[in-house]
Design a protein around this motif. Structure first.
Motif, PDB file in Angstrom:
ATOM      1  N   ILE A 223       0.821  -1.217   0.000  1.00  0.00           N
ATOM      2  CA  ILE A 223       0.000   0.000   0.000  1.00  0.00           C
ATOM      3  C   ILE A 223       0.853   1.264   0.000  1.00  0.00           C
ATOM      4  CG2 ILE A 223      -1.704   1.310   1.329  1.00  0.00           C
ATOM      5  CD1 ILE A 223      -2.763  -1.411   2.361  1.00  0.00           C
ATOM      6  N   ALA A 224       1.884   1.289   0.842  1.00  0.00           N
ATOM      7  CA  ALA A 224       2.692   2.508   0.978  1.00  0.00           C
ATOM      8  C   ALA A 224       3.782   2.625  -0.073  1.00  0.00           C
ATOM      9  CB  ALA A 224       3.313   2.565   2.377  1.00  0.00           C
ATOM     10  N   GLU A 225       4.267   1.491  -0.569  1.00  0.00           N
ATOM     11  CA  GLU A 225       5.401   1.513  -1.496  1.00  0.00           C
ATOM     12  C   GLU A 225       5.077   0.928  -2.868  1.00  0.00           C
ATOM     13  OE1 GLU A 225       8.979   1.032   1.825  1.00  0.00           O
ATOM     14  OE2 GLU A 225       8.323  -0.744   0.719  1.00  0.00           O
ATOM     15  N   ASP A 226       3.865   0.421  -3.042  1.00  0.00           N
ATOM     16  CA  ASP A 226       3.482  -0.239  -4.294  1.00  0.00           C
ATOM     17  C   ASP A 226       4.459  -1.364  -4.636  1.00  0.00           C
ATOM     18  OD1 ASP A 226       1.838  -0.690  -6.492  1.00  0.00           O
ATOM     19  OD2 ASP A 226       2.957   0.672  -7.794  1.00  0.00           O
ATOM     20  N   ASP A 227       4.843  -2.122  -3.608  1.00  0.00           N
ATOM     21  CA  ASP A 227       5.840  -3.190  -3.721  1.00  0.00           C
ATOM     22  C   ASP A 227       5.209  -4.494  -3.269  1.00  0.00           C
ATOM     23  OD1 ASP A 227       7.985  -4.930  -3.576  1.00  0.00           O
ATOM     24  OD2 ASP A 227       9.041  -3.829  -1.995  1.00  0.00           O
ATOM     25  N   ALA A 228       5.042  -5.435  -4.179  1.00  0.00           N
ATOM     26  CA  ALA A 228       4.407  -6.722  -3.857  1.00  0.00           C
ATOM     27  C   ALA A 228       5.423  -7.832  -3.630  1.00  0.00           C
ATOM     28  CB  ALA A 228       3.452  -7.111  -4.986  1.00  0.00           C
ATOM     29  N   SER A 229       6.671  -7.457  -3.395  1.00  0.00           N
ATOM     30  CA  SER A 229       7.729  -8.474  -3.293  1.00  0.00           C
ATOM     31  C   SER A 229       7.858  -9.100  -1.912  1.00  0.00           C
ATOM     32  CB  SER A 229       9.076  -7.860  -3.697  1.00  0.00           C
ATOM     33  OG  SER A 229       9.500  -6.902  -2.733  1.00  0.00           O
ATOM     34  N   LYS A 230       7.155  -8.591  -0.918  1.00  0.00           N
ATOM     35  CA  LYS A 230       7.274  -9.132   0.434  1.00  0.00           C
ATOM     36  C   LYS A 230       6.058  -9.993   0.763  1.00  0.00           C
ATOM     37  CE  LYS A 230      11.016  -6.678   0.907  1.00  0.00           C
ATOM     38  NZ  LYS A 230      10.983  -6.003  -0.409  1.00  0.00           N
ATOM     39  N   SER A 231       6.317 -11.183   1.301  1.00  0.00           N
ATOM     40  CA  SER A 231       5.250 -12.122   1.639  1.00  0.00           C
ATOM     41  C   SER A 231       5.496 -12.716   3.016  1.00  0.00           C
ATOM     42  CB  SER A 231       5.173 -13.263   0.609  1.00  0.00           C
ATOM     43  OG  SER A 231       4.889 -12.776  -0.683  1.00  0.00           O
ATOM     44  N   ALA A 232       4.428 -13.214   3.629  1.00  0.00           N
ATOM     45  CA  ALA A 232       4.524 -13.912   4.914  1.00  0.00           C
ATOM     46  C   ALA A 232       4.497 -15.410   4.681  1.00  0.00           C
ATOM     47  CB  ALA A 232       3.370 -13.503   5.820  1.00  0.00           C
ATOM     48  N   VAL A 233       5.342 -16.131   5.395  1.00  0.00           N
ATOM     49  CA  VAL A 233       5.362 -17.592   5.300  1.00  0.00           C
ATOM     50  C   VAL A 233       4.210 -18.149   6.131  1.00  0.00           C
ATOM     51  CG1 VAL A 233       6.741 -19.668   5.623  1.00  0.00           C
ATOM     52  CG2 VAL A 233       7.879 -17.494   5.131  1.00  0.00           C
ATOM     53  N   ALA A 234       3.441 -19.061   5.550  1.00  0.00           N
ATOM     54  CA  ALA A 234       2.347 -19.724   6.272  1.00  0.00           C
ATOM     55  C   ALA A 234       2.875 -21.017   6.891  1.00  0.00           C
ATOM     56  CB  ALA A 234       1.190 -20.016   5.324  1.00  0.00           C
ATOM     57  N   PHE A 235       2.791 -21.121   8.209  1.00  0.00           N
ATOM     58  CA  PHE A 235       3.244 -22.313   8.923  1.00  0.00           C
ATOM     59  C   PHE A 235       2.049 -23.205   9.246  1.00  0.00           C
ATOM     60  CE2 PHE A 235       7.572 -21.030  10.959  1.00  0.00           C
ATOM     61  CZ  PHE A 235       8.119 -20.918   9.687  1.00  0.00           C
ATOM     62  N   ASP A 236       2.195 -24.511   8.976  1.00  0.00           N
ATOM     63  CA  ASP A 236       1.066 -25.416   9.154  1.00  0.00           C
ATOM     64  C   ASP A 236       0.761 -25.740  10.610  1.00  0.00           C
ATOM     65  OD1 ASP A 236       3.099 -27.245   9.768  1.00  0.00           O
ATOM     66  OD2 ASP A 236       3.009 -28.237   7.819  1.00  0.00           O
ATOM     67  N   GLU A 237       1.686 -25.423  11.545  1.00  0.00           N
ATOM     68  CA  GLU A 237       1.372 -25.655  12.951  1.00  0.00           C
ATOM     69  C   GLU A 237       0.591 -24.501  13.550  1.00  0.00           C
ATOM     70  OE1 GLU A 237       4.576 -24.313  11.853  1.00  0.00           O
ATOM     71  OE2 GLU A 237       5.813 -25.299  13.378  1.00  0.00           O
ATOM     72  N   GLY A 238       0.326 -23.457  12.750  1.00  0.00           N
ATOM     73  CA  GLY A 238      -0.442 -22.305  13.200  1.00  0.00           C
ATOM     74  C   GLY A 238       0.440 -21.102  13.470  1.00  0.00           C
ATOM     75  N   HIS A 239      -0.205 -19.965  13.666  1.00  0.00           N
ATOM     76  CA  HIS A 239       0.506 -18.718  13.935  1.00  0.00           C
ATOM     77  C   HIS A 239       0.004 -18.124  15.243  1.00  0.00           C
ATOM     78  CE1 HIS A 239       2.534 -17.861   9.960  1.00  0.00           C
ATOM     79  NE2 HIS A 239       1.825 -18.949   9.710  1.00  0.00           N
ATOM     80  N   TYR A 240       0.939 -17.581  15.993  1.00  0.00           N
ATOM     81  CA  TYR A 240       0.612 -17.008  17.303  1.00  0.00           C
ATOM     82  C   TYR A 240       0.064 -15.604  17.133  1.00  0.00           C
ATOM     83  CZ  TYR A 240       1.031 -16.544  22.377  1.00  0.00           C
ATOM     84  OH  TYR A 240       0.764 -16.401  23.717  1.00  0.00           O
ATOM     85  N   MET A 241      -0.966 -15.295  17.898  1.00  0.00           N
ATOM     86  CA  MET A 241      -1.609 -13.986  17.829  1.00  0.00           C
ATOM     87  C   MET A 241      -0.995 -13.001  18.814  1.00  0.00           C
ATOM     88  SD  MET A 241      -5.624 -15.049  17.758  1.00  0.00           S
ATOM     89  CE  MET A 241      -6.060 -13.325  18.057  1.00  0.00           C
ATOM     90  N   GLN A 242      -1.042 -11.746  18.432  1.00  0.00           N
ATOM     91  CA  GLN A 242      -0.751 -10.657  19.363  1.00  0.00           C
ATOM     92  C   GLN A 242      -1.973  -9.751  19.431  1.00  0.00           C
ATOM     93  OE1 GLN A 242       1.942  -7.376  18.331  1.00  0.00           O
ATOM     94  NE2 GLN A 242       2.861  -7.557  20.362  1.00  0.00           N
ATOM     95  N   ILE A 243      -2.450  -9.496  20.614  1.00  0.00           N
ATOM     96  CA  ILE A 243      -3.541  -8.555  20.828  1.00  0.00           C
ATOM     97  C   ILE A 243      -2.998  -7.424  21.693  1.00  0.00           C
ATOM     98  CG2 ILE A 243      -5.866  -8.203  21.750  1.00  0.00           C
ATOM     99  CD1 ILE A 243      -6.356 -11.201  21.331  1.00  0.00           C
ATOM    100  N   GLU A 244      -3.011  -6.212  21.150  1.00  0.00           N
ATOM    101  CA  GLU A 244      -2.493  -5.056  21.881  1.00  0.00           C
ATOM    102  C   GLU A 244      -3.635  -4.360  22.608  1.00  0.00           C
ATOM    103  OE1 GLU A 244       1.419  -3.466  19.868  1.00  0.00           O
ATOM    104  OE2 GLU A 244      -0.313  -3.000  18.620  1.00  0.00           O
ATOM    105  N   VAL A 245      -3.354  -3.924  23.830  1.00  0.00           N
ATOM    106  CA  VAL A 245      -4.417  -3.389  24.684  1.00  0.00           C
ATOM    107  C   VAL A 245      -4.015  -2.057  25.299  1.00  0.00           C
ATOM    108  CG1 VAL A 245      -5.259  -5.703  25.225  1.00  0.00           C
ATOM    109  CG2 VAL A 245      -3.586  -4.623  26.746  1.00  0.00           C
ATOM    110  N   ALA A 246      -5.050  -1.353  25.788  1.00  0.00           N
ATOM    111  CA  ALA A 246      -4.863  -0.094  26.518  1.00  0.00           C
ATOM    112  C   ALA A 246      -5.599  -0.197  27.847  1.00  0.00           C
ATOM    113  CB  ALA A 246      -5.387   1.088  25.706  1.00  0.00           C
ATOM    114  N   ALA A 247      -5.114   0.556  28.842  1.00  0.00           N
ATOM    115  CA  ALA A 247      -5.745   0.532  30.164  1.00  0.00           C
ATOM    116  C   ALA A 247      -5.511   1.860  30.870  1.00  0.00           C
ATOM    117  CB  ALA A 247      -5.202  -0.617  31.009  1.00  0.00           C
TER     118      ALA A 247
END
Length: 328
Positions: A223-247
């Motif tokens: 979106i920012a660079e119009d560059d489609a050369s970067k991809s994420a590897v899909a792991f079959d054991e699953g991916h860990y989530m991050q949930i960011e919070v405020a308090a």
């Protein structure tokens, strides 16, 4: 006479300034950067709050907790924004925060959220990012990665929330086998950096084949660079989530304003800003939906997340395993 007019004007300006409440928000460095969401969030909230929103950049999530521990009841923070579920239990145990006042907030997280203290504002999946114009064959899981000749850069779990997320990811996926996975991965690791920006910068400079980041990171390049050369590897054991919070902190000077800010962070006004500035998924998908380009992202078939109430005990054991494996 002009001196009296000037003095009167200065007094009026000082009085007006004194009447404007200041909301102090502690967060991490990248949130407040020129390219991060901080400037737009500040402007949008000040449009509705009749206040002065001031961000203080305090390293990463772990640094936020360290700062609160150092300041104790004398902290100037009204709100802390940027702790994730891997650290949330520690902050609760240290009793830094008070319950939020939001009633039944509408969220679009992939898991049920029922927490009286923390309000989530964005989330994502950790992933290894590679250049699809340079790397043809990618691993299907951590075992394949360890068996490959691919070079990776990761972050230190003691100073970086992504680094901590990776450590928890391996633990969630492999349990008691996690030390062996780390031992096998040690040959692939070029270096362990203090934070995300250092390691991702090394990857972009060609010093490693892959860097630990998020499945949403390619959206930035697209979106920012119009560059489609970067991809994420899909792991079959699953991916860990991050949930960011405020308090809201228990020492807040502006508790009502702080609660208003939490509500704002899951409003359309804020949630529309986050995807293309923090490059994460919004916790409450805005009415307009996700930006164009997000539909191209890798979506894990399996989500991994250690519950916040269990994260503390798992984190300590996993850190010992990580240190032992990488020191050999």
């Amino acid at each position: 006479m002009k001196y009296l007019t000037l003095a009167a004007g200065l007094c009026a300006a000082t009085a007006a300034s004194a009447e404007t409440p200041v909301l102090n928000v502690y967060t991490y460095d990248s949130f407040t950067s020129d390219w991060g969401p901080g400037p737009a969030i500040e402007a949008a909230f000040e449009d509705i709050c009749n206040c002065d929103l001031q961000f203080s950049a305090v390293g990463d999530g772990a640094a936020l907790i360290a700062r609160l521990n150092l300041e104790g009841d004398h902290s100037e923070a009204d709100v802390v924004l940027g702790i994730d579920t891997n650290l949330a239990d520690q902050a609760l145990a240290d009793q830094f925060f008070v319950p939020h006042t939001l009633e039944n907030p509408t969220l679009t997280l992939p898991i049920e959220w029922d927490n009286a203290t923390y309000v989530p504002y964005d989330w994502g999946y950790f992933a290894f990012i590679y250049d699809n114009t340079k790397t043809d064959s990618v691993p299907a899981n951590f075992r394949d990665l360890a068996a490959s000749d691919l070079k990776i850069v990761i972050q230190d779990p003691r100073s970086s929330t992504p680094g901590l997320g990776l450590m928890m990811w391996v633990k969630a996926a492999y349990g008691d086998e996690a030390p062996a996975i780390w031992a096998d991965l040690s040959d692939n690791i070029v270096t362990v950096t203090k934070g995300w920006s250092e390691s991702y910068g090394m990857f972009l400079e060609g010093e490693a084949d892959m860097a630990l980041s998020y499945t949403t990171s390619p959206a930035y390049h697209l979106i920012a660079e119009d560059d489609a050369s970067k991809s994420a590897v899909a792991f079959d054991e699953g991916h860990y989530m991050q949930i960011e919070v405020a308090a809201v902190t228990k020492s807040a000077d502006q508790p009502e304003l702080a609660q208003q800010f939490l509500e704002f962070m899951i409003s359309d006004a804020a949630q529309t800003i986050l995807p293309t500035t923090n490059w994460m998924y919004p916790a409450a998908t805005p009415t307009a939906g996700l930006p164009e380009g997000f539909e191209t992202l890798t979506v894990p078939e399996k989500s991994l997340l250690i519950p916040a109430e269990d994260a503390g005990s798992v984190r300590e054991a996993a850190l010992t395993e990580w240190l032992d494996a990488l020191s050999q």
